[in-house]
Design a protein around this motif. Structure first.
Motif: not given
Ligand SMILES: [Zn+2]
Length: 897
Positions: A346, A395, A449
């Protein structure tokens, strides 16, 4: 150092195997959750004049289960003693053994300890790093400085630690240094105690807010420290915050400009986030050698000093970069430092947010820096990398150490920022800001996150599942979406048909189909009035009703806010090209990209790109006026012949020379930053790409003046225009040969102005002379060139097509020597340098053949090699498809004169 450590590990591993021990394998991704750090006390003894430092780290650790060992990180540290104090205060002996080349280490206790809080006490020493990571040393003349760079995974070179971003703890740092040195850390000092011998002093710094290891920073040396304006209290923050500039001895006054800009940047983010600046002071430190551009350590941001040192000799681009980079790093104090990502998959949340926020701050605070255009240029730059099948996702799952080192790329920064911007536009600026405020408030001084962020935006904006699905479709799969739009007005109300596919360069076949859920905003132009309507394209094909009926022209990426490319039917494209002057400059850049990407996809001819240039050439903004320069350069280099190149050069001169000449070779006091950027771009393009003889001669003359050639003078770089100085030095080295080359070398031996050194090194590398080129390349493996300076010398060398072969031969012979100087994060960078200017299958195979047997030893090498080979093969396929004869008819219509 790293290679040596790797060798030891291989031997140790094979010995274990021989012994048949069934030892637990070291964790390859995240450390186990059974031992969690709660707080660090870090004591460092640092003398910048010595070769080594020593330290003691005490880590309070919570064992969540009974354990006889735990795992942490330690790289290249000589461990002197390891002890454990249990919850009852009893001391136990322990050992620390490094078990993996990435620094994963096993700490074994003298027995099993039940679940409890323990204290781990480790004494150690180490050499200062020569590779700009961990605790490293730089010499400037007779002065020595110690600086830190921990991100991504280099805290383990400075102290044994749980070196992962999810472990945020307070740090108490104590520095013992020679009494005459200046020592700084993340927080303000609370105590300074002189040693009895009168030679040393010990500074204790305030306990930090919870930080991950990668944000810990210290610096020791004969620094200049200058006070900046105080960060005054405001509606969001009650306490004043001190602001300082810190630089190598004698450079303090050069920090004034950036210190004066900083308070408004801090205030901008405080108002946007409604969160006060999170730390007790803000220092901007300019390090004399640094690997990246800058690093957002909490309260102690470290930059390469070239970015912050500003005086009368600075190019105008330095002011702009100083502002932009400071806006980026200050944004990180909230996005990354206050709220930190739990794991490296992340990391885009840190970097995309800081990039996006920096753009917003710049647009708002300093409109002359054209932050809106820089944003689009950044997005288009990311698309170059994202057109590869080997591109990372925003990601990206992180499965090994190399993945972490490669996570800091254009996909993470620019594509990530473009996706944030796309959703900000879709949900509306106010709604997006409300969501960001809630997200930061929820996770302040902790971790957040992507899932946390998306859930908050979906909830606060009321967009729910549709937003969540759309964001995931862009974050979790690589590639550039392409939207095919067609407006239909024939029967009944106006409708627009939208379909999607993956944008692919010519000759590339994707292994699987992609489906995105895309917010698509279309600008419709009707009788000089524009309107925008947004649609959610969440299926392969959809048709939507258009409000306001038919339009004269439409742009399927309004406000340049979407991360996708587009096509429209030929007739609509023609209408769009005629309406180009009614578009905003960012939209004009998007249109220019549609022209060049159509060539890349093999769907239009080279002549189409060249014929589109006049529509841009007179644009008032630099970014738009020069938008097709890269395509021009590609065509000229790869499908040009002697005849076509001459015709293209004459064409470029017709379009741009008069404008460049009118701007001249010297900045006028009345010139804006935008005018200066335009002058530099036009002159460099004409001199170095389109080979305009008159402009080139003028540059050589200025370069010779700066280098004192012909007149018997000494070198004096202040004789020439600061903005064109780099181009002038390069032209002089290329055209005046050895005397210019020698003058540059002599100047490098005495010049400590980092920005000027970059220009001198780039000039040195740009020589086309075979023997001087070899001297330049060999110069880079001597200590005369700092590690952070290497890229200027070698990229300039490899970028000149005349040097490609010599650079490659040299690189093969010196690869180990040059790579040994590079930090972990840049170990793979010379693979990219080797691929510059290569555009044929045999060249790709030659690189593959040489690198494949070595690739396992190069951190992150496998992916970088795959990307480099794919780039070469894409170029080769397009070159073959386009063919050298493609320009024949165009040349007949545009003869050289
Ligand atoms: Zn950043």
């Amino acid at each position: 150092m790293h290679r040596f450590a790797a060798l030891i590990w291989v031997l140790a591993a094979s010995m274990l195997l021989v012994a048949g021990a069934s030892a637990e394998a070291p964790p390859s991704g995240q450390l186990p959750d059974t031992a969690v750090p709660l707080a660090y006390t870090l004591r460092l003894n640092v003398d910048p004049r010595a070769e080594r430092f020593s330290g003691r780290v005490e880590i309070r650790v919570k064992l969540t289960t009974a354990l006889d060992h735990l795992w942490l990180h330690s790289s290249d540290l000589a461990i002197a003693d390891v002890r454990v104090r249990d919850a009852l205060g009893k001391l136990h002996a322990a050992t620390l053994v490094v078990r993996d080349p990435s620094g994963v280490a096993k700490v074994s206790f003298d027995g099993t300890l039940r679940a409890q809080e323990i204290e781990l006490i480790i004494d150690y020493s180490a050499a200062f790093s020569a590779k700009l990571q961990g605790l490293y040393k730089v010499k400037v003349g007779d002065d020595a400085y110690v600086v830190t760079q921990m991100e991504a995974t280099s805290a383990r070179y400075a102290f044994p630690s749980f070196d992962e971003p999810r472990f945020k703890t307070p740090f108490r740092v104590t520095l013992t240094v020679p009494k005459e040195e200046v020592a700084v850390a993340n927080t303000q000092p609370i105590e300074e105690v002189p040693a009895a011998d009168g030679k040393w002093k010990t500074l204790t710094f305030a306990v930090t807010k919870p930080l991950p290891t990668y944000l810990v920073a210290v610096a020791v040396g004969p620094w200049d420290v200058v006070q900046g304006p105080i960060l005054a209290p405001n509606t969001v923050r009650k306490e004043p915050i001190p602001l300082r500039g810190i630089g190598p001895r004698g450079t303090g006054p050069q920090f004034k400009w950036i210190l004066d800009q900083t308070p408004m940047i801090v205030k901008y983010y405080e108002e946007y986030t409604q969160q006060p600046y999170p730390f007790d002071k803000l220092d901007l430190l300019g390090a004399p050698d640094f690997s990246a551009g800058a690093m957002e350590n909490a309260g102690l941001i470290v930059f390469r000093d070239a970015l912050l040192r500003i005086d009368a000799s600075s190019p105008s681009s330095t002011y702009r970069s100083a502002f932009n980079v400071t806006a980026h790093e200050v944004a990180h104090q909230w996005f990354g430092d206050l709220v930190t990502v739990p794991w490296w998959n992340d990391i885009w949340l840190n970097e995309a947010f800081a990039t996006w926020a920096q753009g917003k701050a710049t647009v708002e605070l300093e409109p002359s820096y054209a932050g809106d255009l820089a944003r689009v240029e950044g997005t288009l730059g990311a698309m170059r990398g994202d057109s590869l099948l080997s591109a990372r996702r925003i990601r990206q799952p992180i499965t090994n150490f190399g993945d972490i080192q490669l996570a800091f790329d254009g996909i993470t920064y620019q594509k990530g920022a473009a996706v944030l911007r796309m959703f900000e536009e879709w949900v509306g600026e106010d709604s997006f800001r409300a969501a960001i405020r809630e997200y930061l408030a929820q996770h302040a001084y902790g971790s957040g996150s992507a899932d946390d962020l998306i859930a908050t935006i979906a909830k606060v904006t009321g967009k729910g599942q549709a937003l969540s699905a759309a964001m995931h479709s862009l974050l979790d799969q690589p590639g550039i979406p392409e939207v095919h739009a067609a407006l239909s007005c024939k029967s009944g109300p106006a409708t627009i048909a939208l379909s999607q596919s993956r944008f692919l360069p010519y000759g590339v076949v994707a292994p699987e189909k992609r489906l995105w859920s895309l917010p698509v905003c279309v600008r419709f132009d009707r009788h000089d009035a524009g309107s925008t309507q947004c649609f959610l394209l969440d299926r392969p094909t959809r048709e939507f009703a258009v409000d306001g009926g038919c339009a004269d022209a439409y742009l399927p990426n309004a406000n340049a806010s979407g991360y996708y490319r587009f096509t429209v039917p030929d007739a609509d494209r023609k209408a769009l090209s005629e309406a180009i002057h009614s578009l905003t400059p960012p939209e004009q850049l998007i249109y220019a990209d549609a022209v060049s990407s159509s060539l890349i996809a093999g769907q239009s001819a080279t002549a189409d790109v060249l014929d589109a240039m006049p529509a841009f050439a007179t644009a008032p903004t630099q970014e738009v006026a020069t938008a097709l320069f890269d395509s021009f350069a590609w065509i000229r280099e790869y499908v040009g012949t002697e005849t076509t190149r001459a015709a293209m050069d004459a064409y470029a001169a017709d379009l741009y020379s008069a404008r460049a000449m009118a701007l001249g070779l010297h900045r006028l006091p009345s010139d804006t930053d935008a005018i200066t950027q335009l002058r530099v771009r036009l002159i460099e393009f004409l001199a170095f790409t389109a080979h305009d003889a008159a402009i080139r001669r003028a540059l050589v003359e200025q370069g010779r003046l700066a280098l004192g050639l012909g007149g018997g003078n000494a070198v004096d770089l202040s004789r020439v225009d600061p903005d064109l100085r780099g181009a002038e030095l390069k032209a002089a080295v290329q055209d005046s040969g050895e005397p210019a080359f020698k003058a540059v070398l002599a100047e490098l031996a005495v010049n400590h102005q980092t920005k000027q050194r970059y220009e001198l090194l780039a000039a040195l590398g740009s020589t086309h002379d075979a023997s001087l080129g070899e001297q330049a390349r060999n110069y880079g493996i001597t200590p005369a060139v700092a590690v952070g300076e290497l890229r200027y010398l070698y990229q300039s060398n490899a970028t000149e097509p005349e040097n490609s072969e010599a650079f490659w031969q040299w690189l093969k012979a010196h690869f180990d020597a040059i790579t040994a100087r590079l930090p972990d994060q840049y170990q793979s960078s010379f693979i990219r340098n080797a691929a510059i200017n290569r555009c044929s299958k045999p060249e790709a195979e030659e690189l593959r053949g040489w690198f494949v047997p070595r690739i396992a030893g190069i951190i992150g090498g496998e992916r970088v090699l795959a990307q480099s080979l794919e780039t070469i093969n894409q170029c080769a396929a397009l070159r073959e498809h386009v063919g050298v004869s493609s320009l024949a008819a165009w040349v007949d219509a545009h003869p050289a004169h």
